[in-house]
Design a protein around this motif. Sequence first.
Motif, short mmCIF file in Angstrom:
data_model
loop_
_atom_site.label_atom_id
_atom_site.label_comp_id
_atom_site.label_asym_id
_atom_site.label_seq_id
_atom_site.Cartn_x
_atom_site.Cartn_y
_atom_site.Cartn_z
N ALA A 103 104.10 8.33 59.91
CA ALA A 103 102.65 8.01 59.62
C ALA A 103 102.55 7.59 58.27
CB ALA A 103 101.83 9.26 59.86
N SER B 136 93.42 1.44 63.11
CA SER B 136 94.10 2.85 62.66
C SER B 136 95.45 2.92 62.31
CB SER B 136 93.71 3.87 63.77
OG SER B 136 94.00 3.50 64.71
N GLY C 116 98.24 5.77 62.10
CA GLY C 116 97.30 6.96 62.36
C GLY C 116 97.12 7.91 61.17
N VAL D 276 93.69 8.71 60.37
CA VAL D 276 93.04 9.42 61.32
C VAL D 276 93.56 10.95 61.44
CG1 VAL D 276 92.89 9.78 64.09
CG2 VAL D 276 92.91 7.46 62.79
N GLY E 196 90.74 6.87 66.31
CA GLY E 196 91.43 5.64 65.69
C GLY E 196 91.38 4.19 66.81
N ASP F 139 92.78 0.67 67.44
CA ASP F 139 93.78 -0.49 67.13
C ASP F 139 94.27 -1.62 68.19
OD1 ASP F 139 95.91 -0.69 64.44
OD2 ASP F 139 96.50 -1.86 66.21
N LEU G 175 99.56 1.71 68.53
CA LEU G 175 99.15 2.74 69.04
C LEU G 175 100.00 3.80 69.56
CD1 LEU G 175 96.39 0.73 71.06
CD2 LEU G 175 95.91 2.60 69.44
N ALA H 148 101.07 5.89 66.72
CA ALA H 148 100.10 6.80 66.37
C ALA H 148 100.06 7.86 67.33
CB ALA H 148 98.60 5.95 66.19
N ASN I 114 102.67 10.17 66.54
CA ASN I 114 102.37 10.96 65.21
C ASN I 114 101.52 12.12 65.64
OD1 ASN I 114 104.22 9.67 63.59
ND2 ASN I 114 102.79 7.98 63.18
N LYS I 115 100.59 11.92 66.48
CA LYS I 115 99.49 12.98 66.80
C LYS I 115 100.24 14.10 67.39
CE LYS I 115 96.01 13.69 70.44
NZ LYS I 115 95.11 13.08 71.49
N ILE J 287 91.99 14.28 67.87
CA ILE J 287 91.99 12.92 67.76
C ILE J 287 91.99 12.26 69.24
CG2 ILE J 287 93.93 11.46 67.12
CD1 ILE J 287 94.39 13.14 64.87
N PHE K 107 93.10 8.15 70.31
CA PHE K 107 93.27 6.58 69.85
C PHE K 107 92.83 5.69 71.07
CE2 PHE K 107 96.54 8.81 67.25
CZ PHE K 107 96.04 8.43 65.90
#
Length: 265
Positions: A64, A91, A94, A97, A112, A114, A120, A123, A126-127, A135, A137
């Motif tokens: 991230a 985002s 991320g 976010v 987020g 994008d 995406l 992200a 990463n989430k 969260i 996305f």
Amino acid sequence: MSETNELRETNELRETVRRRYAAAAVQVAEGNTGCCGPEAVEIDDTFGGALYAPDQRDDLPVEAVAASLGCGNPTAVAELHEGEHVLDLGSGGGIDVLLSARRVGPTGKAYGLDMTEEMLALALANKEKAGATNIEFLKGAIEAVPLPANTIDVIISNCVINLSTDKPAVFSEAFRVLRPGGRIGVSDVVAEDRLSHEQRAERGDYVGCIAGALSFTEYRQGLEAAGFTSIDITPTHQVADGMHSAVVRATKPAATAAEPATSPR
């Protein structure tokens, strides 16, 4: 320029931006690494993960931080509160976010948005690594936000609005999705009023976060036209001659007696 040519140029610019950010996401996701993890893709020391405090970076997935291409740290100025709903325009990987989700806590939510599939995917990965549950996305353009009106408390963004070829649409959409009394707190590149559009273009390109920058006056006028009040644009550091990273704050006026202040969460 004819309407057809203008549309073609707009689409080409958007695709150029998409390819640049897709390539950055792939670089990080495929492990183009230095000795200590993914190699950062920032443009120079005025952009990227170095603009975040070490105590913010250290607890985040390294991917991230490596994928950050922003010109500031909007979460440091957005004054987020427990339980708020936050939307990050553009985002990327991320980082903002993830930081926002921490601040709003389990009773809040961080979205987020994008347009780039590769970002995406990064992200979402990463989430999962961060174990964040508040969260979501979304895929889409910042000129057409896929959320209902009056549902967001705070909008943040990090060096993305200047990339849009239709900034009035971005401001209008931000105003639409914010609840009455909601606010924006974004980092963006802004040009001194003395610079012409041609001079801005000489200092960089769209993917370098410069050529699409509005002047201070243009930015204020754009927000005012969308309906925002309490507008404040504060430069933080210079990114090129006459071009500055700036913190932009503005508020959507509170509801009138005939307009409900909130919609159901």
